[in-house]
Design an enzyme around this catalytic site. Structure first.
Site, short mmCIF file in Angstrom:
data_model
loop_
_atom_site.label_atom_id
_atom_site.label_comp_id
_atom_site.label_asym_id
_atom_site.label_seq_id
_atom_site.Cartn_x
_atom_site.Cartn_y
_atom_site.Cartn_z
N ALA A 1 34.92 44.23 41.73
CA ALA A 1 35.22 44.13 40.32
C ALA A 1 36.72 44.27 40.12
O ALA A 1 37.35 45.13 40.74
CB ALA A 1 34.48 45.21 39.53
N VAL B 1 33.16 39.49 41.20
CA VAL B 1 32.80 38.45 42.15
C VAL B 1 31.43 38.73 42.76
O VAL B 1 31.13 39.88 43.15
CB VAL B 1 33.86 38.34 43.28
CG1 VAL B 1 33.46 37.28 44.29
CG2 VAL B 1 35.23 38.02 42.69
N ASP C 1 50.66 37.49 42.99
CA ASP C 1 49.91 38.75 43.15
C ASP C 1 49.40 38.90 44.59
O ASP C 1 48.20 38.92 44.83
CB ASP C 1 48.74 38.75 42.17
CG ASP C 1 48.11 40.13 42.02
OD1 ASP C 1 48.77 41.12 42.37
OD2 ASP C 1 46.95 40.21 41.56
#
Length: 564
Positions: free
Chosen positions: A220, A226, A375
């Site tokens: 999460a 997912v 990221d």
């Protein structure tokens, strides 16, 4: 794995009638700023009354304590600068006479009173002197409280915490360690809501979309979670599902943050060294981009195309028939985190080589492609069974305008060649200096810092000492972080954290040099040698060619191709 029962499809499969979800082109989805403004307006219209005010108060309370903790923790740096400033002003006042001395003394008395009040407040808030052995425990306690508050405030502030978790230049190490857990320890939302979102987005029941899907999420994150699933054609996939009511929540939070930024703008002292308004605008555009999974899928395809010739880099396949703005289905990849050193070594994979490959990919992204994964935390990078480096989660990407990229390439070449004076000029051109100041007055400071730290390996850097030294410079001189560097710096700081774990002996410039040479040669050829004569050779004003640069470029070419 939950195997889905077969049954009659009660919903229309899709708007186009061919069993596939409609996916707009990139151009239809490229207005994040406009989408953000509409979402903010809708959020403010939908949220009013006591609940909205209570959320705004909670946001102010949490961010206020975070700012206070950081201010008090770094106060000694500010105090040392203030003391040096006071000494210098006293010396200047003595040269002007008694009245100037008296005025200088009065001002310094006010600073001493403020200093005493701040130190008393720090003693009471920190429950003891800051230098006590309990300091680390105190920092850990504060960090845990702040992390829990950010989680309670939801997606916007989890994102902010994740960004702060990469900023070793801003936060104490205890905060970094605690905020890093926000990358993979975010509470999930219910699978019933996730399944409902999937059915609504894909326009068909769950059993029609997937042959199997797990009952609980694998992971999460701040914006979604997912699930592992299997298509009817047999492929194992990862299904990312967006959190419910996300746009409304984030839109309201950004409206509150904008109010805070406008308030700070009335007090220039708070925004001397950061463009808060520009950074918030950049954050807003990025997070609304990240909420659009169609855009993320296009980003993944673009990244894959950019690295098509790199056999060591892999991007999971996107299943467009099962992808919409709020549901993303991609190839499921197994592998090892780049920071799991024991598991990598057990598979006879060198963490050092993985780290250097990762750095080379970012040199290409930043200096050649102008498109980068913003990221790169360990949860978004896996080393596959065959040793390839897999990139995930392309919701947060950055784009670099050609002019900015050209200036960055110049700065990079100057770093590689240790041209310190030119590197100082690059900082001025890139607007790391606030407008209205004479660059020559601080050039010696910049050159001294670069000369001291440029050749150090990561393991040789005392980051606490470097942070204090840089903080002294930032407070004393008109430096700031330009808003267009927010996500570039975020990516680089995250890479630095991975480098510290995987290879303390890593020297960025030693790794970068071979790639820099190849980049020079590729750029010169691609631009029909214009850069070769206008930039790399740098003709003098009288038309003479600097033959030493010609010789250097020739040596680079020879070494590059002989090494292959």
């Amino acid at each position: 794995m939950l195997e889905l029962a077969k049954g009659k499809d009660l919903l229309a499969p899709s708007a186009n009638g061919d069993g596939r979800s409609s996916v707009p082109t990139v151009g239809h989805n490229g207005h994040a700023a406009e989408r953000a403004e509409r979402a903010i307006a809708r959020a403010l219209a939908a949220r009013s009354g006591p609940r909205a005010w209570w959320r705004a108060v909670r946001i102010l309370w949490t961010l206020g304590w975070l700012a206070l903790y950081l201010f008090l923790d770094s106060y000694d740096v500010r105090a040392r600068y203030s003391q040096r400033l006071t000494t210098r002003l006293h010396a200047e006042a003595r040269a002007r006479g008694r009245i100037a001395v008296f005025k200088s003394w009065a001002r310094s008395f006010g600073r001493r009173v403020a200093d005493l009040v701040i130190r008393i407040a720090r003693f009471l808030i920190f429950r003891g002197p800051d230098g006590s052995p309990r300091k680390e425990a105190r920092l850990e306690r504060q960090a845990r409280w702040l992390k829990n508050e950010l989680i309670a405030l939801g997606p916007t502030f989890i994102k902010i915490g994740q960004a702060l978790g990469t900023r070793a230049d801003l936060l104490p190490l205890a905060y970094i360690r605690e905020f890093e857990t926000l990358q993979d320890q975010v509470p999930p939302f219910s699978s019933a809501e996730a399944y409902a979102t999937i059915e609504r987005e894909l326009g068909r029941p769950l059993f029609r979309a997937y042959a199997e899907i797990e009952a609980e999420p694998l992971a999460a994150a701040s914006l979604g979670q997912v699930y592992r699933a299997r298509l009817h054609t047999g492929e194992e996939v990862a299904v990312k599902v967006q959190r419910p009511h996300l746009e409304e929540t984030i839109g309201f939070d950004i409206a509150v943050l904008r109010w805070i930024v406008r308030w700070l703008a009335r007090y220039p002292h708070f925004s001397e060294n950061a463009d808060w308004s520009g950074m918030l605008d950049e954050f807003t555009r990025t997070i609304f981009d990240e909420m659009d999974y169609v855009r993320e899928a296009h980003n993944a395809d673009r990244f894959r195309a950019n690295f098509e010739s790199w056999r060591a880099v892999y991007v999971p396949k996107i299943y467009w028939t099962h992808t919409t703005h709020r549901v993303l289905t991609m190839e499921f990849i197994r592998g090892t985190k780049v920071t799991d050193l024991e598991a990598l070594r057990a598979r006879h994979i060198s963490p050092v080589k993985v780290n250097r490959l990762l750095v080379r990919t970012y040199l290409k992204q930043l200096l050649e492609d102008g498109f980068f994964h913003a990221d790169p935390h360990p949860g978004n990078l896996l080393v596959m069974e065959d040793g390839r480096l897999a990139f995930f989660d392309f919701g947060m990407t950055g784009r670099i305008a050609p002019k900015l990229q050209s200036m960055m390439v110049d700065a990079f070449f100057h770093v590689i060649n240790r041209e310190i004076s030119e590197l100082a000029n690059d900082l001025f051109k890139l607007e790391f200096l606030k407008p209205g100041y004479d660059p020559e007055t601080i050039r010696p400071v910049i050159e001294r810092l670069f000369e001291k730290h440029l050749n150090l390996k990561l393991g040789e850097v005392n980051f606490k000492e470097l942070t204090y030294e840089l903080a002294d410079v930032v407070y004393a001189y008109p430096f700031r972080l330009p808003s267009n560097f927010t996500y570039i710096m975020r990516a680089l700081m995250t890479l630095e954290g991975i480098g510290l774990v995987t290879d303390p002996e890593f020297n960025f410039f030693d790794t970068a040099k071979p790639y820099a040479k190849e980049l020079v040669l590729r750029r010169e050829g691609r631009e029909l040698r214009r850069m070769l004569f206008d930039k790399a050779l740098r003709r003098n004003g009288d038309g003479r060619i600097e033959w030493d640069r010609v010789w250097k470029l020739a040596k680079w070419a020879a070494k590059t191709y002989l090494a292959k």
